[in-house]
Design an enzyme around this catalytic site. Structure first.
Site, PDB file in Angstrom:
ATOM      1  N   GLY A  33       0.821  -1.206   0.000  1.00  0.00           N
ATOM      2  CA  GLY A  33       0.000   0.000   0.000  1.00  0.00           C
ATOM      3  C   GLY A  33       0.848   1.246   0.000  1.00  0.00           C
ATOM      4  N   ASN A  34       0.215   2.381   0.222  1.00  0.00           N
ATOM      5  CA  ASN A  34       0.957   3.644   0.267  1.00  0.00           C
ATOM      6  C   ASN A  34       0.355   4.563   1.317  1.00  0.00           C
ATOM      7  OD1 ASN A  34      -1.047   5.554  -1.067  1.00  0.00           O
ATOM      8  ND2 ASN A  34      -0.897   3.940  -2.615  1.00  0.00           N
ATOM      9  N   ARG A  35       0.974   5.694   1.532  1.00  0.00           N
ATOM     10  CA  ARG A  35       0.613   6.560   2.654  1.00  0.00           C
ATOM     11  C   ARG A  35      -0.467   7.587   2.333  1.00  0.00           C
ATOM     12  NH1 ARG A  35       4.030   6.069   6.883  1.00  0.00           N
ATOM     13  NH2 ARG A  35       6.132   5.240   6.496  1.00  0.00           N
ATOM     14  N   SER A  36      -1.136   7.472   1.200  1.00  0.00           N
ATOM     15  CA  SER A  36      -2.170   8.459   0.894  1.00  0.00           C
ATOM     16  C   SER A  36      -3.253   8.443   1.974  1.00  0.00           C
ATOM     17  CB  SER A  36      -2.803   8.132  -0.461  1.00  0.00           C
ATOM     18  OG  SER A  36      -3.896   8.991  -0.694  1.00  0.00           O
ATOM     19  N   ALA A 101      -4.011   7.716  -5.035  1.00  0.00           N
ATOM     20  CA  ALA A 101      -2.637   7.239  -5.210  1.00  0.00           C
ATOM     21  C   ALA A 101      -2.723   5.771  -5.631  1.00  0.00           C
ATOM     22  CB  ALA A 101      -1.860   7.376  -3.908  1.00  0.00           C
TER      23      ALA A 101
END
Ligand code: CTP
Ligand code: CA
Length: 229
Positions: A33-36, A101
């Protein structure tokens, strides 16, 4: 708060906004995943409702955020799910905003059962490219539709933030690119954003550091200007 002064200049416009970060599963319990946080996308959806638009908010993973009253919410997990929903909802939208994102890659294999540890080091995780949803939406754009992309850039040895962003706008073919300078605690998981609005016609505008809701108003102002031009 500018709420009292908000124009109703999106009345009758159908708007789709994606928000948050996609999650690409490795097995039933793990993902890439990502930090959005989803905050900028939610702020865009909220402002669009307040300015009179009919809004669909397509939300991938976000931090805990209040629902956007008056918008219809579709939740997605992976980039593939986001792609499917974006194509379906964009088909009759006047404005499409890709604030999500999207993971550039996903694990090539998704294990059916939880991956167990052994007494050896694990195999490397093989990755496959995800589709570029924004570029696809531009390809299938319906007449007069406005398509907006986002770019979070740090700058590197190949160019500064703006140089990367100008190249990205060209590559994607969007009408407007919202550029955030990231790194050193900027943008992710914070209340404030700063950056530039780059239009396909070559016009560029700096957006001063401000709340994500203020930034949303500036972005809608630029979109309305594009529609009216
Ligand atoms: N985007 C998308 N599908 C992807 C990747 C990105 O639709 N698979 C969209 C994002 O929602 C954003 C824009 O494209 O609106 C730019 O995303 P970004 O990650 O900055 O661009 P990339 O083309 O993936 O380039 P890179 O990550 O290498 O900078
Ligand atoms: Ca990317």
């Amino acid at each position: 708060d500018r709420q009292d002064a908000l124009p109703r200049d999106l009345e009758g416009r159908r708007v789709v906004v994606s928000a948050g970060g996609t999650r690409e599963p490795l097995d039933p319990v793990r993902y890439l995943g990502n930090r959005s946080s989803g905050k900028q996308g939610y702020a865009l959806a909220r402002t669009a409702v307040q300015r009179g638009a009919e809004v669909t908010l397509v939300a991938a993973a976000t931090v805990s955020l209040p629902d956007v009253a008056g918008a219809s919410l579709v939740r997605v997990g992976t980039a593939e799910e986001l792609r499917e929903v974006m194509h379906r909802t964009a088909a009759d939208a006047d404005i499409v905003v890709m604030a999500a994102a999207v993971a550039d890659f996903r694990p090539t294999d998704r294990a059916t059962y939880k991956i167990k540890k052994t007494d050896r080091d694990p195999d490397p995780i093989a990755l496959t490219r995800n589709p570029d949803i924004l570029a696809e939406l531009v390809q299938s754009r319906v007449n007069g539709q406005v398509i907006v992309g986002f770019a979070a850039e740090t700058g590197d040895s190949a160019g500064d933030v703006l140089e990367h962003a100008r190249a990205k706008l060209k590559r994607k073919g969007a009408d407007l690119l919202v550029v955030n300078a990231v790194g050193e605690g900027k943008a992710f998981e914070t209340e404030d954003n700063s950056g530039w609005l780059l239009s396909a016609d070559g016009s560029e505008r700096a957006v001063a550091l401000s709340s994500k809701s203020h930034m949303a108003s500036d972005i809608w102002d630029a979109i309305v200007a594009l529609i009216e031009a």
